[in-house]
Design an enzyme around this catalytic site. Structure first.
Site, PDB file in Angstrom:
ATOM      1  N   PRO A 193      -1.359   3.981  14.673  1.00 51.14           N
ATOM      2  CA  PRO A 193      -1.197   5.441  14.916  1.00 51.14           C
ATOM      3  C   PRO A 193      -2.605   5.995  15.212  1.00 51.14           C
ATOM      4  O   PRO A 193      -3.749   5.268  14.826  1.00 51.14           O
ATOM      5  CB  PRO A 193      -1.175   5.825  13.215  1.00 51.14           C
ATOM      6  CG  PRO A 193      -0.681   4.509  12.821  1.00 51.14           C
ATOM      7  CD  PRO A 193      -1.040   3.495  13.528  1.00 51.14           C
ATOM      8  N   ASP A 241      -1.696  -7.701  -5.184  1.00 55.41           N
ATOM      9  CA  ASP A 241      -3.031  -7.588  -4.321  1.00 55.41           C
ATOM     10  C   ASP A 241      -2.506  -8.519  -3.295  1.00 55.41           C
ATOM     11  O   ASP A 241      -2.107  -9.748  -3.403  1.00 55.41           O
ATOM     12  CB  ASP A 241      -4.278  -8.407  -4.934  1.00 55.41           C
ATOM     13  CG  ASP A 241      -5.432  -8.449  -4.072  1.00 55.41           C
ATOM     14  OD1 ASP A 241      -5.305  -8.517  -2.983  1.00 55.41           O
ATOM     15  OD2 ASP A 241      -6.573  -8.269  -4.652  1.00 55.41           O
ATOM     16  N   ARG A 254      -3.784 -10.246  -1.001  1.00 53.44           N
ATOM     17  CA  ARG A 254      -4.616 -11.552  -0.720  1.00 53.44           C
ATOM     18  C   ARG A 254      -4.375 -12.732  -1.888  1.00 53.44           C
ATOM     19  O   ARG A 254      -4.679 -13.707  -1.585  1.00 53.44           O
ATOM     20  CB  ARG A 254      -6.119 -11.092  -0.956  1.00 53.44           C
ATOM     21  CG  ARG A 254      -6.559 -10.050   0.162  1.00 53.44           C
ATOM     22  CD  ARG A 254      -8.100  -9.410  -0.388  1.00 53.44           C
ATOM     23  NE  ARG A 254      -7.694  -8.773  -1.529  1.00 53.44           N
ATOM     24  CZ  ARG A 254      -8.795  -8.182  -2.196  1.00 53.44           C
ATOM     25  NH1 ARG A 254     -10.033  -8.295  -1.683  1.00 53.44           N
ATOM     26  NH2 ARG A 254      -8.589  -7.499  -3.294  1.00 53.44           N
ATOM     27  N   LEU A 262      -0.291   6.992   4.158  1.00 54.69           N
ATOM     28  CA  LEU A 262       1.003   7.222   4.949  1.00 54.69           C
ATOM     29  C   LEU A 262       1.964   6.287   4.339  1.00 54.69           C
ATOM     30  O   LEU A 262       3.294   6.644   4.917  1.00 54.69           O
ATOM     31  CB  LEU A 262       0.478   6.665   6.309  1.00 54.69           C
ATOM     32  CG  LEU A 262      -0.762   7.114   7.153  1.00 54.69           C
ATOM     33  CD1 LEU A 262      -1.185   6.581   8.157  1.00 54.69           C
ATOM     34  CD2 LEU A 262      -0.357   8.673   7.241  1.00 54.69           C
ATOM     35  N   TYR A 304      -7.664   0.466  18.215  1.00 58.04           N
ATOM     36  CA  TYR A 304      -8.722  -0.138  18.190  1.00 58.04           C
ATOM     37  C   TYR A 304      -8.353  -1.622  18.149  1.00 58.04           C
ATOM     38  O   TYR A 304      -9.558  -2.544  18.165  1.00 58.04           O
ATOM     39  CB  TYR A 304      -9.930   0.202  17.594  1.00 58.04           C
ATOM     40  CG  TYR A 304      -9.929   0.335  16.147  1.00 58.04           C
ATOM     41  CD1 TYR A 304      -9.864  -0.813  15.395  1.00 58.04           C
ATOM     42  CD2 TYR A 304     -10.235   1.687  15.641  1.00 58.04           C
ATOM     43  CE1 TYR A 304     -10.046  -0.656  13.855  1.00 58.04           C
ATOM     44  CE2 TYR A 304     -10.390   1.832  14.100  1.00 58.04           C
ATOM     45  CZ  TYR A 304      -9.956   0.823  13.467  1.00 58.04           C
ATOM     46  OH  TYR A 304      -9.994   0.814  12.020  1.00 58.04           O
ATOM     47  N   ARG A 322      -2.849  -2.538  -5.465  1.00 63.74           N
ATOM     48  CA  ARG A 322      -3.565  -3.083  -6.729  1.00 63.74           C
ATOM     49  C   ARG A 322      -3.207  -2.339  -7.827  1.00 63.74           C
ATOM     50  O   ARG A 322      -3.489  -2.845  -9.075  1.00 63.74           O
ATOM     51  CB  ARG A 322      -4.740  -3.357  -6.299  1.00 63.74           C
ATOM     52  CG  ARG A 322      -4.962  -4.470  -5.107  1.00 63.74           C
ATOM     53  CD  ARG A 322      -6.731  -4.394  -4.725  1.00 63.74           C
ATOM     54  NE  ARG A 322      -6.876  -3.125  -3.840  1.00 63.74           N
ATOM     55  CZ  ARG A 322      -7.914  -2.744  -3.328  1.00 63.74           C
ATOM     56  NH1 ARG A 322      -8.988  -3.667  -3.536  1.00 63.74           N
ATOM     57  NH2 ARG A 322      -8.117  -1.461  -2.752  1.00 63.74           N
ATOM     58  N   GLY A 328       0.909  -1.317   0.164  1.00 69.29           N
ATOM     59  CA  GLY A 328       0.057   0.091  -0.072  1.00 69.29           C
ATOM     60  C   GLY A 328       1.020   1.175  -0.111  1.00 69.29           C
ATOM     61  O   GLY A 328       0.420   2.357   0.497  1.00 69.29           O
TER      62      GLY A 328
END
Ligand code: HXC
Ligand code: NAP
Length: 285
Positions: free
Chosen positions: A193, A70, A72, A24, A152, A44, A19
């Site tokens: 972050p 990708d 995945r 970021l 989280y 991607r 990514g």
């Protein structure tokens, strides 16, 4: 906002960022290039990657390899490793940064919507980690993983439940492999972050009017969102040999946000000084 590490700290090192074409990932990649790293960015969208690679090379004078992948799809990750070795010889560090996310009440999600987010975050990270780890172990080469999670990951959060599940898994992976693969001289750490404005996150998590209604800066004890260079400084440190004894750690960089939301009396910051004066008088002081 300035860079923190010594110039040339990454000379001769190659870092892969999933990514890495946007947000970021792009900011962290830029700083690593400034420190002398060779950079590999994947996602991607090849056209986005190519544009970012050209821009970063022009800005920093460094070398960037852009490969569509990708996360995945395991064979596509193996291909990234192969192309990296052809271009740069080896990989020294992997920054698992790719993610997918959106806000929604959980009962409105289809099972495919749940899958898509968990798969990008968790499967994407363990596939990339497994492929790079096997590569390092077979070559008896040291390596470092840095995984981007969120606070989280341990508190959980409504309305982003697939993301919370995925990030919690990534945190478990980070801590587990920090111990298991330390014998191979492979470190694993994570960064959590708080809000750092990016187009990708803001358009999906604060769409339309929500950005005005829920300004994240107002919830943060330091009363501001993060600056990308602050995150890049921390990421570069954790990927560098300066952090050689840091292993299995998750470092929060959120201006105090998550602790505030858990503090029983944090809301008392809304009490003005005049009211504190009045309360003091009522106590008879
Ligand atoms: C509910 C949704 C949805 C939404 C998609 N879906 N968007 N459901 N609410 N907003 C459902 C679709 O209906 C579909 O299910 C399934 O998800 C797949 O949708 P696609 O559009 O086909 O998927 P795709 O094109 O691959 O897009 C993936 C994505 C997208 C995750 C949905 O947002 C994306 O590409 N994101 C990548 C970048 C990103 O998300 N960056 C932000 C990271 S920010 P059905 O059943 O209809 O087929 C972040 C910050 C965290 O993580 C912390 C902040 C403090
Ligand atoms: P972003 O710009 O949307 O970055 C997400 C990246 O992941 C994109 O470049 C996207 O590129 C890539 N990606 C998505 N699905 C992929 C797939 N299947 N395979 C490969 N790449 C994929 O958002 P960001 O804000 O910079 O987020 C970066 C990281 O920081 C994420 O892990 C996020 O959870 C984390 N984070 C962000 C914040 C924040 O405030 N911004 C806060 C906490 C944590 P493609 O679409 O081209 O594939």
């Amino acid at each position: 906002m300035e860079g923190m590490l010594k110039p040339n700290s990454f000379n001769g090192k190659t870092i892969l960022i999933t990514g890495g074409g946007t947000g970021l990932g792009k900011s962290m990649g830029k700083y690593l290039l400034e420190l002398g790293a060779n950079l590999v960015i994947t996602s991607r969208k090849k056209e986005v990657l190519d544009k970012t690679a050209a821009e970063l090379e022009q800005q920093t004078g460094g070398k960037v390899l852009a490969v569509a992948c990708d996360v995945r799809k395991y064979e596509e990750i193996e291909n990234v490793l192969k192309e990296t070795e052809t271009r740069f010889g080896k990989i020294d560090g992997v920054l698992n940064n790719a993610a997918g996310n959106f806000i929604s009440p959980t009962e409105r999600l289809s099972h495919r919507a749940f899958d898509i987010v968990v798969d990008i975050i968790l499967k994407g990270t363990y596939y990339t980690t497994l492929a790079a780890g096997k590569n390092w172990i077979s070559k008896k080469q040291p390596g470092v993983f840095l995984n981007i999670v969120t606070t989280y990951a341990w508190t959980g959060s409504g309305y982003v439940v697939p993301s919370a599940c995925g990030k919690a898994g990534v945190l478990a992976l980070t801590r587990s492999l920090a111990v298991e693969w330390a014998k191979y001289n492979i470190r694993s750490n994570a960064i959590a972050p708080g809000p750092f404005p990016t187009e990708g996150a803001w358009s999906r998590l604060l769409p339309g009017e929500l950005v005005k209604k829920f300004d994240p800066a107002l919830r943060i004890p330091l009363k501001r969102v993060g600056d990308h260079q602050e995150l890049a400084n921390l990421a570069a440190y954790l990927l560098s040999d300066y952090s050689a004894y840091v292993n299995g750690e998750v470092i929060t960089i959120d201006g105090g946000e998550w602790l505030k939301s858990g503090g029983e009396f944090s809301h008392l910051e809304m009490v003005p000084n005049e009211m504190w004066d009045m309360l003091e008088k009522m106590r008879g002081k």
